[in-house]
Design a protein around this motif. Structure first.
Motif, PDB file in Angstrom:
ATOM      1  N   GLY A  66       0.803  -1.212   0.000  1.00  0.00           N
ATOM      2  CA  GLY A  66       0.000   0.000   0.000  1.00  0.00           C
ATOM      3  C   GLY A  66       0.843   1.273   0.000  1.00  0.00           C
ATOM      4  N   TRP A  67       2.065   1.170  -0.474  1.00  0.00           N
ATOM      5  CA  TRP A  67       2.940   2.342  -0.523  1.00  0.00           C
ATOM      6  C   TRP A  67       2.506   3.260  -1.661  1.00  0.00           C
ATOM      7  N   ASN A  68       2.665   4.552  -1.459  1.00  0.00           N
ATOM      8  CA  ASN A  68       2.301   5.548  -2.466  1.00  0.00           C
ATOM      9  C   ASN A  68       3.495   5.804  -3.395  1.00  0.00           C
ATOM     10  N   ILE A  69       3.689   4.900  -4.336  1.00  0.00           N
ATOM     11  CA  ILE A  69       4.759   5.034  -5.324  1.00  0.00           C
ATOM     12  C   ILE A  69       4.115   4.809  -6.691  1.00  0.00           C
ATOM     13  N   PRO A  70       3.677   5.905  -7.354  1.00  0.00           N
ATOM     14  CA  PRO A  70       2.954   5.754  -8.606  1.00  0.00           C
ATOM     15  C   PRO A  70       3.809   5.388  -9.818  1.00  0.00           C
TER      16      PRO A  70
END
Length: 133
Positions: A66-70
């Motif tokens: 669920g890491w925010n790395i687009p």
């Protein structure tokens, strides 16, 4: 997991159609080697395998966490030294400016090392050649 590809090269120098299942791509040699430079050369395909597998492996892990790395960028440079039968891959991974939290770096590195193509390239490789006339 078995993978099967078929490469067909006709009379046009080095222009090769490669089919895997329902997908296809073109490989070729650069003009300086007598080709038409109409597709990736075989070394680029090899480096592409490592780059794309690394990116996909990292995406699976990042989504699971669920890491925010687009954005994931993987650059692979392949240097071949045929006279000593050695090749060196240099893989650079970046994330398009995303903030990488403390402690993530080691985990990202470990996951990249776990990419299935990375494992194949670091393992024992055997090539069997069969002729079918």
């Amino acid at each position: 997991m078995a993978v099967k590809v078929k490469a067909t090269l006709g009379l046009e120098k080095y222009y090769t159609e490669v089919i895997a299942g329902e997908n296809s791509l073109i490989t070729d040699e650069p003009v300086k080697n007598g080709g038409g430079n109409k597709g990736f050369n075989p070394y680029e395909i090899l480096a592409t395998s490592l780059a794309s597998c690394t990116a996909a492996t990292l995406r699976m892990y990042i989504e699971r966490k669920g890491w925010n790395i687009p954005e994931i960028n993987v650059e692979v440079e392949l240097e071949n030294y045929p006279h000593i039968q050695t090749a060196q891959f240099t893989r650079t991974i970046s994330f398009g400016g995303a903030v990488i939290e403390p402690g993530w770096e080691d985990k990202i590195h470990k996951i990249a090392q776990g990419c299935p193509v990375h494992k194949i390239l670091n393992g024992n490789i055997e090539i069997q050649t069969l002729l079918d006339f």
